[in-house]
Design an enzyme around this catalytic site. Structure first.
Site, PDB file in Angstrom:
ATOM      1  N   GLY A   6      34.728  44.143  46.160  1.00  0.00           N
ATOM      2  CA  GLY A   6      34.122  42.827  45.973  1.00  0.00           C
ATOM      3  C   GLY A   6      33.536  42.258  47.242  1.00  0.00           C
ATOM      4  O   GLY A   6      32.730  41.326  47.198  1.00  0.00           O
TER       5      GLY A   6
ATOM      6  N   LYS B 278      31.763  45.668  55.466  1.00  0.00           N
ATOM      7  CA  LYS B 278      32.689  44.718  54.856  1.00  0.00           C
ATOM      8  C   LYS B 278      32.201  43.300  55.136  1.00  0.00           C
ATOM      9  O   LYS B 278      32.082  42.892  56.290  1.00  0.00           O
ATOM     10  CB  LYS B 278      34.102  44.898  55.405  1.00  0.00           C
ATOM     11  CG  LYS B 278      35.124  43.993  54.721  1.00  0.00           C
ATOM     12  CD  LYS B 278      36.529  44.338  55.135  1.00  0.00           C
ATOM     13  CE  LYS B 278      37.538  43.449  54.405  1.00  0.00           C
ATOM     14  NZ  LYS B 278      38.938  43.791  54.783  1.00  0.00           N
TER      15      LYS B 278
ATOM     16  N   ASP C  58      45.745  49.309  45.606  1.00  0.00           N
ATOM     17  CA  ASP C  58      44.329  49.385  45.952  1.00  0.00           C
ATOM     18  C   ASP C  58      44.097  49.336  47.464  1.00  0.00           C
ATOM     19  O   ASP C  58      42.960  49.465  47.913  1.00  0.00           O
ATOM     20  CB  ASP C  58      43.542  48.267  45.271  1.00  0.00           C
ATOM     21  CG  ASP C  58      44.110  46.889  45.555  1.00  0.00           C
ATOM     22  OD1 ASP C  58      45.212  46.601  45.056  1.00  0.00           O
ATOM     23  OD2 ASP C  58      43.477  46.091  46.269  1.00  0.00           O
TER      24      ASP C  58
END
Length: 579
Positions: free
Chosen positions: A144, A165, A329
């Site tokens: 995301g 990122k 994750d």
């Protein structure tokens, strides 16, 4: 953070905050020079299914949506206003075959590592994965706030995945903006490189680029949000595939009701497993090339992942590193430390230290990290079924994890303590005793080991008294210990439970200060070492105070001094033992 700063002072990480020359930016977009030698070969996008975003207006690729039947979704970085370099890690960038950056190189880095322009051959995409967060299956998560740029092949035959990122929203951003801010990006950049220089397996950080674009963040979660600068970190690793990458096939969870987006797509699971093993565990693939049954190959792969994960968390424990968010994750399929969020390093040694303000239940405390990593491996075993039978996966975790962790942990702790001339059975007990003493005295984790490296080796060494005094001075004061061992629950909840336990008489214990005490008076839910006293009051443990050694000096009365004196004695120095 003192450990991070000390590590980076010894490394060639170059910190800068100069804006790129405006006159050169436009020209570089068409013809990069310093970065022109990067050769992309994006194998992951060829080997694994990629979702093509649905048609729509500009920005459609970043519309939040489920992504079934794919491991990646095409994405596009969102440009920033006036990006400029904050820091470059020359050693991390050297992995890509790049020379030492100069001023012109910084200008290119600001342009391409912010996402404002794409290098030739780059194919930005967001990775689809799921995860167990704080023990509960959360369903689809995905990149995301991160984007795969592509894979760079070097002249030495190495392959490195590049990732931005904080480059903007993707299909997995949900209601977030896909941005990171300067303070968190600097922390990630520093810790990634510090962990590498500490010898701990980790993803790397090549660049940190900030801008004049801003987002609103509630820094202290106190209802007073403020504008912060959007910042992007260039991350480098062989792959960012994680445990959660295999959880996209998970059926509806019995507790949360959530399912992965690619339920019943075992064909994709096989593709992903084949890609990971052949690309990142080629020795295992070569050993089982001609096997008609893939279970032995998959079992060997999972066994190696288990061992690498055990060694990684053992390294964390030896330097006092707390990850903070050990969800599935955030667990690398290669045993690398990844996703630096609310991490921390121990100052005062506290096995129950929590570095994540959102971890109200203390699931990810420092002392629980090995057990949590083991739990995450069990979830990975579940995600690999039927390609790896679950009973076999669980057996591998049971057989390998604890053994590998204990072996590596004790090996590293022996080296930290200078016990390098041989191994003895009591070494494990010695380490445990040292840590217990550090806990009871509030000793600083890093400083204690640094000081022990200067321990006088001879029984009559003239510097012993001074050493013990310095060792004692870096421990916590009595007031700090009282605060550290304060009650952790409402006394009104504690007293009824103690009252119930007192109904069953038990043999009396003896308290050196208070006389005979019933063991039932010990609060069942206290912090370790706290004793229940009447109407809910608790006090620090008696053992936290310096024991009476009958005429010993103040420094020798300190428990750490006692341990040091014991190790310095002829018995402690037997068979070549030295500090």
């Amino acid at each position: 953070m003192a450990l991070v700063r000390a590590t980076l002072r010894a490394s060639p990480v170059a910190a800068r905050a100069r804006p790129p020359p405006a006159s050169r930016s436009a020209a570089m977009e068409a013809a990069p020079r310093w970065l022109a030698g990067l050769r992309f070969d994006n194998q992951a996008l060829r080997a694994l299914p990629v979702e093509t975003p649905p048609p729509g207006p500009e920005g459609a690729p970043s519309v939040p949506r489920p992504v079934p039947g794919a491991c990646f979704s095409r994405a596009r970085p969102t440009p920033l206003r006036e990006p400029r370099v904050v820091a470059l890690s020359s050693r991390a960038l050297a992995l890509l075959g790049l020379p030492e950056p100069d001023a012109d190189a910084e200008a290119e880095a600001a342009l391409f590592f912010s996402g404002n322009a794409l290098l030739p051959g780059a194919e930005p995409a967001a990775h689809c994965y799921c995860g167990h967060q704080f023990g509960q299956f959360a369903g689809q998560l995905g990149d995301g706030a991160a984007m795969y740029l592509g894979e760079v092949c070097t002249a030495t035959g190495e392959r490195w995945e590049l990732q931005l990122k904080g480059a903007g929203p993707t299909a997995f951003s949900r209601q977030a903006d896909g941005r990171k801010v300067l303070r968190s990006s600097i922390r990630e950049f520093l810790c990634s490189e510090a962990m590498f220089h500490l010898g701990i397996p980790t993803t790397r950080a090549g660049a940190c680029v900030t801008s004049k674009s801003t987002v609103i963040r509630d820094v202290f979660y106190d209802g007073n949000p403020k504008y912060e600068k959007c910042t992007v970190v260039l991350r480098i690793a062989p792959t960012f595939i994680r445990f959660g990458s295999f959880e996209i096939f998970k059926p509806a969870d019995e507790h949360t009701g959530r399912a992965g987006p690619s339920v019943e797509r075992n064909d994709i699971r096989v593709q992903l497993l084949d890609y990971v093993i052949s690309s990142f565990y080629p020795e295992i693939q070569a050993t089982h090339t001609f096997d008609s049954d893939r279970v032995p190959r998959n079992a060997a792969f999972f066994r190696e992942v288990t061992r690498r994960t055990a060694r990684m968390v053992a390294e964390w424990q030896c330097v006092g590193f707390c990850h903070g968010v050990l969800n599935t994750d955030n667990m690398s399929i290669m045993g690398l430390t990844m996703d630096y969020g609310p991490f921390g390093f121990l100052d005062r040694y506290d096995p129950d230290h929590v570095c994540n303000a959102s971890d109200n239940a203390g699931r990810y405390t420092y002392s629980k990290q090995p057990e949590v990593c083991k739990w995450n491996l069990q979830k990975l075993a579940e995600a690999l079924e039927p390609e790896l039978p679950l009973v076999l996966g669980r057996a591998i975790v049971a057989e390998e994890f604890d053994t590998e962790f204990q072996k590596h942990y004790l090996q590293k702790m022996r080296r930290k303590l200078g016990l390098v001339r041989g191994e003895q059975e009591e070494d494990s007990a010695l380490v445990a005793k040292l840590l217990e003493t550090m806990h009871l005295t509030g000793a600083d984790f890093t400083n204690t080991f640094c000081l022990l490296s200067s321990f006088p080796p001879e029984p009559e060494a003239p510097g012993l008294a001074e050493f013990l005094s310095v060792l004692a001075s870096q421990c916590a004061s009595l007031e700090e210990l009282r605060l550290a061992f304060r009650p952790q629950m409402d006394p009104r909840m504690c007293c009824p439970m103690c009252h119930e336990t007192m109904k069953k008489p038990q043999p009396a214990l003896h308290d050196a200060d208070a006389g005979p005490v019933q063991p039932t008076a010990l609060c069942a839910h206290r912090h370790p070492g706290q004793r229940h006293q009447g109407a809910g009051a608790c006090r620090p443990p008696v053992s936290a105070a310096a024991p009476d050694l009958g005429g010993a000096t103040e420094s020798q009365q300190h428990p750490l001094g006692c341990l040091a004196a014991r190790l310095q004695s002829p018995a402690g120095q037997g068979q070549g033992r030295r500090w």
